[in-house]
Design a protein around this motif. Structure first.
Motif, PDB file in Angstrom:
ATOM      1  N   VAL A 103      -8.838  -5.401  -6.960  1.00 36.15           N
ATOM      2  CA  VAL A 103      -8.432  -6.127  -5.752  1.00 36.15           C
ATOM      3  C   VAL A 103      -7.568  -5.236  -4.857  1.00 36.15           C
ATOM      4  O   VAL A 103      -7.708  -5.262  -3.626  1.00 36.15           O
ATOM      5  CB  VAL A 103      -7.685  -7.424  -6.126  1.00 36.15           C
ATOM      6  N   CYS A 104      -6.703  -4.432  -5.465  1.00 32.34           N
ATOM      7  CA  CYS A 104      -5.895  -3.491  -4.667  1.00 32.34           C
ATOM      8  C   CYS A 104      -6.788  -2.483  -3.946  1.00 32.34           C
ATOM      9  O   CYS A 104      -6.580  -2.193  -2.761  1.00 32.34           O
ATOM     10  CB  CYS A 104      -4.908  -2.750  -5.563  1.00 32.34           C
ATOM     11  N   GLY A 105      -7.781  -1.955  -4.659  1.00 33.78           N
ATOM     12  CA  GLY A 105      -8.689  -1.003  -4.037  1.00 33.78           C
ATOM     13  C   GLY A 105      -9.501  -1.638  -2.925  1.00 33.78           C
ATOM     14  O   GLY A 105      -9.704  -1.038  -1.858  1.00 33.78           O
ATOM     15  N   LEU A 106      -9.975  -2.856  -3.152  1.00 33.31           N
ATOM     16  CA  LEU A 106     -10.746  -3.571  -2.138  1.00 33.31           C
ATOM     17  C   LEU A 106      -9.881  -3.900  -0.933  1.00 33.31           C
ATOM     18  O   LEU A 106     -10.297  -3.719   0.225  1.00 33.31           O
ATOM     19  CB  LEU A 106     -11.321  -4.853  -2.749  1.00 33.31           C
ATOM     20  N   GLY A 107      -8.671  -4.379  -1.176  1.00 34.87           N
ATOM     21  CA  GLY A 107      -7.763  -4.695  -0.073  1.00 34.87           C
ATOM     22  C   GLY A 107      -7.402  -3.470   0.745  1.00 34.87           C
ATOM     23  O   GLY A 107      -7.356  -3.523   1.974  1.00 34.87           O
ATOM     24  N   ALA A 108      -7.163  -2.360   0.055  1.00 33.54           N
ATOM     25  CA  ALA A 108      -6.853  -1.112   0.752  1.00 33.54           C
ATOM     26  C   ALA A 108      -8.016  -0.680   1.640  1.00 33.54           C
ATOM     27  O   ALA A 108      -7.818  -0.234   2.776  1.00 33.54           O
ATOM     28  CB  ALA A 108      -6.530  -0.014  -0.263  1.00 33.54           C
ATOM     29  N   ALA A 109      -9.247  -0.834   1.131  1.00 37.23           N
ATOM     30  CA  ALA A 109     -10.434  -0.452   1.901  1.00 37.23           C
ATOM     31  C   ALA A 109     -10.577  -1.314   3.151  1.00 37.23           C
ATOM     32  O   ALA A 109     -10.876  -0.804   4.244  1.00 37.23           O
ATOM     33  CB  ALA A 109     -11.677  -0.568   1.026  1.00 37.23           C
ATOM     34  N   ALA A 253      -5.024   3.189   4.076  1.00 44.45           N
ATOM     35  CA  ALA A 253      -5.518   2.740   2.776  1.00 44.45           C
ATOM     36  C   ALA A 253      -4.388   2.786   1.753  1.00 44.45           C
ATOM     37  O   ALA A 253      -4.251   1.881   0.913  1.00 44.45           O
ATOM     38  CB  ALA A 253      -6.690   3.605   2.323  1.00 44.45           C
ATOM     39  N   HIS A 254      -3.568   3.831   1.809  1.00 43.61           N
ATOM     40  CA  HIS A 254      -2.421   3.937   0.909  1.00 43.61           C
ATOM     41  C   HIS A 254      -1.429   2.798   1.160  1.00 43.61           C
ATOM     42  O   HIS A 254      -0.995   2.111   0.227  1.00 43.61           O
ATOM     43  CB  HIS A 254      -1.714   5.274   1.106  1.00 43.61           C
ATOM     44  N   VAL A 255      -1.083   2.619   2.433  1.00 45.42           N
ATOM     45  CA  VAL A 255      -0.142   1.559   2.802  1.00 45.42           C
ATOM     46  C   VAL A 255      -0.719   0.191   2.429  1.00 45.42           C
ATOM     47  O   VAL A 255      -0.024  -0.671   1.869  1.00 45.42           O
ATOM     48  CB  VAL A 255       0.176   1.622   4.304  1.00 45.42           C
ATOM     49  N   GLY A 256      -2.002  -0.002   2.735  1.00 43.75           N
ATOM     50  CA  GLY A 256      -2.647  -1.274   2.436  1.00 43.75           C
ATOM     51  C   GLY A 256      -2.683  -1.572   0.952  1.00 43.75           C
ATOM     52  O   GLY A 256      -2.429  -2.705   0.525  1.00 43.75           O
TER      53      GLY A 256
END
Length: 277
Positions: A103-109, A253-256
């Motif tokens: 979910v973190c990776g998807l949200g960052a994207a 993406a990092h911040v997100g």
């Protein structure tokens, strides 16, 4: 739970171990299937592309997390995943940690794509105006095209100065517009790769749950997790806002990823607030 003590914890829990293996296999595949004669274009197929790109595919929101740009890139991400992710998986369990990571990776994207679209809007509008002129036979001046490239593409047009000496005419205008279009498509089709967004979520969760745990920078310099997290997040946010030309790091993406990670862990942990300071 403001300081983590690793006794009786698995050093390499199952999800972290499998994520390391999968990332390693994808990394090897990137080199095995590189070059114009490769049976599959790894980055074209699995890297994350802007919504405006013809190369965008929905699955790239997930698959981009398993591609990396070089050894230092994958090593840094995987080391951080092991260092902080192992702790979280031991605390949460495998299923919850995997959900959190994805979910973190998807949200960052998604956050990265939103800011990318915002950055692309003026460039796309300006290009459409030039394209409409060219399509109607109202050839665009060389100087006008040069201004577009310098303004939006942080580049220049090959041989444009030499061609400009020949004077503005439809043939020359069409030739330079082809160069402009190629550079424009190159920017639109720029790919984003790496697990950094998900890893920043992992780091943010670790900092929130264990703010007073000491982390040793370069294995020598001790600093509490909360100060390292604040400094690192501020650094990424500053350069994301700056949006410096030539910076090929997906700062948003990092911040997100960090923001999504904090929101998730804050929600999961709402009944057990921790003392951050």
């Amino acid at each position: 739970m403001t300081q983590f003590r690793p006794s009786r914890f698995e050093i390499l829990p199952v999800i972290v171990k499998n994520l390391l293996i999968i990332n390693g296999l994808f990394f090897l595949a990137q080199f095995a299937f590189s070059g114009p004669e490769a049976p599959i274009d790894m980055e074209g197929t699995f890297a994350l592309h802007a919504w405006q790109s013809s190369l965008f595919r929905p699955w790239q929101l997930i698959t981009h997390m398993f591609l990396h740009g070089g050894f230092s890139h994958i090593f840094g991400n995987m080391f951080a995943l092991w260092m902080f992710g192992s702790v979280l998986e031991n605390v949460w369990g495998s299923k919850r940690f995997l959900t959190f990571y994805l979910v973190c990776g998807l949200g960052a994207a998604l956050i990265h794509l939103l800011f990318l679209s915002y950055e692309f809007l003026p460039m796309m509008k300006a290009y459409e105006n030039l394209y409409d002129q060219q399509a109607r036979g109202q050839w665009v001046s060389i100087e006008e095209m040069r201004k577009f490239v310098v303004t939006y593409l942080s580049s220049d047009l090959t041989h444009a100065k030499e061609l400009q000496q020949l004077g503005d005419n439809p043939a020359i205008s069409s030739q330079i517009f082809s160069q402009l279009t190629a550079k424009y498509q190159e920017v639109i089709n720029t790919a984003t790769i790496g697990a950094s967004g998900a890893v920043f979520g992992v780091l943010a969760a670790f900092v929130y749950l264990f703010p007073n745990t000491y982390i040793y920078i370069y294995f020598l310099i001790p600093i509490k997790a909360k100060w390292l997290g604040i400094l690192y997040f501020t650094y990424e946010l500053f350069f994301a806002i700056q949006n410096s030309a030539g910076d090929n790091v997906a700062r948003w993406a990092h911040v997100g990823g960090a923001i999504v990670g904090l929101l998730i862990v804050f929600t999961w942990n709402k009944k057990n607030r921790q003392s951050f300071f």
